[in-house]
Design an enzyme around this catalytic site. Structure first.
Site, PDB file in Angstrom:
ATOM      1  CG  PHE A 228       2.977   3.398 -11.653  1.00  0.00           C
ATOM      2  CD1 PHE A 228       1.961   3.450 -10.696  1.00  0.00           C
ATOM      3  CD2 PHE A 228       4.227   2.930 -11.253  1.00  0.00           C
ATOM      4  CE1 PHE A 228       2.193   3.017  -9.386  1.00  0.00           C
ATOM      5  CE2 PHE A 228       4.462   2.492  -9.958  1.00  0.00           C
ATOM      6  CZ  PHE A 228       3.438   2.541  -9.025  1.00  0.00           C
TER       7      PHE A 228
ATOM      8  CG  ASP B 247      -2.100   1.007   0.926  1.00  0.00           C
ATOM      9  OD1 ASP B 247      -2.936   0.692   0.047  1.00  0.00           O
ATOM     10  OD2 ASP B 247      -2.142   2.091   1.530  1.00  0.00           O
TER      11      ASP B 247
END
Ligand code: IMP
Length: 207
Positions: free
Chosen positions: A161, A78
């Site tokens: 990204f 995460d």
């Protein structure tokens, strides 16, 4: 139960549907005697909601949730961008920031929000929490990595990204979007967390 391949390599699921993360994690965790699977190999698995308020909590929820569903030891990441001028936003909501819009729009929104923020500082950091859990909900390893930097005035570069084009790591003039994969992998939040997790994976000998 820990799955093994025909050549008796232990199997670990990289529990993310984000292709950018899968690509980076495959590179960072490569070269060891473990076969990595990804969520694309388990099309019937339900998405584990990220209901935690910290990166570590969400990584734990995802690792446990996916290990439980697949029966395979799972590694969850995460991560997100923490911007000081925005009080830490988008933080754990990085993927959901601005709703269902592309990253070009999310970055545009973030830069616009910074223009309006009372605090004109540009300091920020990427944070990555990684957790490995088994199907019984036991946490086998957990680590966190941070990469300090600042938010660029405008997006630059097409590499990486997510928010990479607006993040300039400390000590660099280029954004993550302008660095190549190998350069980003040396200093990124994910690389730092992965280096700690590697210590566990190198000794990974499941029953
Ligand atoms: P989550 O961990 O699935 O909640 O999603 C993390 C989100 O944070 C991603 O969708 C990206 O928006 C952002 N993020 C995390 N790591 C990176 C990175 O290395 N580069 C750019 N954006 C990232």
């Amino acid at each position: 139960m820990t799955q093994r391949t025909s050549v008796d390599k232990p199997v670990i699921l990289i529990a993310t549907g984000n292709p950018g993360k899968v690509r980076e994690l495959s590179g960072l965790l490569g070269g060891i005697e473990i076969e990595f699977k990804c969520l694309a190999d388990f099309p019937n698995v339900a998405e584990v909601p990220e209901t935690g308020s910290t990166f570590a909590e969400n990584a734990r929820l995802k690792a446990v949730g996916y290990a439980f569903q697949t029966g395979i030891v799972s590694l969850a990441d995460d991560s997100g961008l923490v911007v000081d001028a925005l009080g830490g936003a988008p933080g754990v909501l990085s993927a959901r920031y601005g709703g269902e819009i592309g990253f070009d729009r999310k970055m545009e929104m973030l830069l616009a929000e910074m223009e309006c923020a009372p605090d004109k500082i540009r300091s920020a950091r990427f944070v990555c929490a990684m957790t490995i859990a088994n199907e019984n909900g036991e946490i086998l390893a957990a680590a966190e990595g941070v990469c300090e930097g600042r938010i660029a005035e405008a997006p630059r570069g097409n590499g990486g990204f997510g928010y990479d084009p607006i993040f300039v790591p400390d000590g660099y003039n280029n954004t993550f979007g302008e660095l190549n994969d190998a350069e980003k992998q040396q200093i990124s939040h994910r690389a730092r967390a992965a280096a700690k997790i590697m210590r566990y994976l190198l000794g990974f000998k499941p029953l």
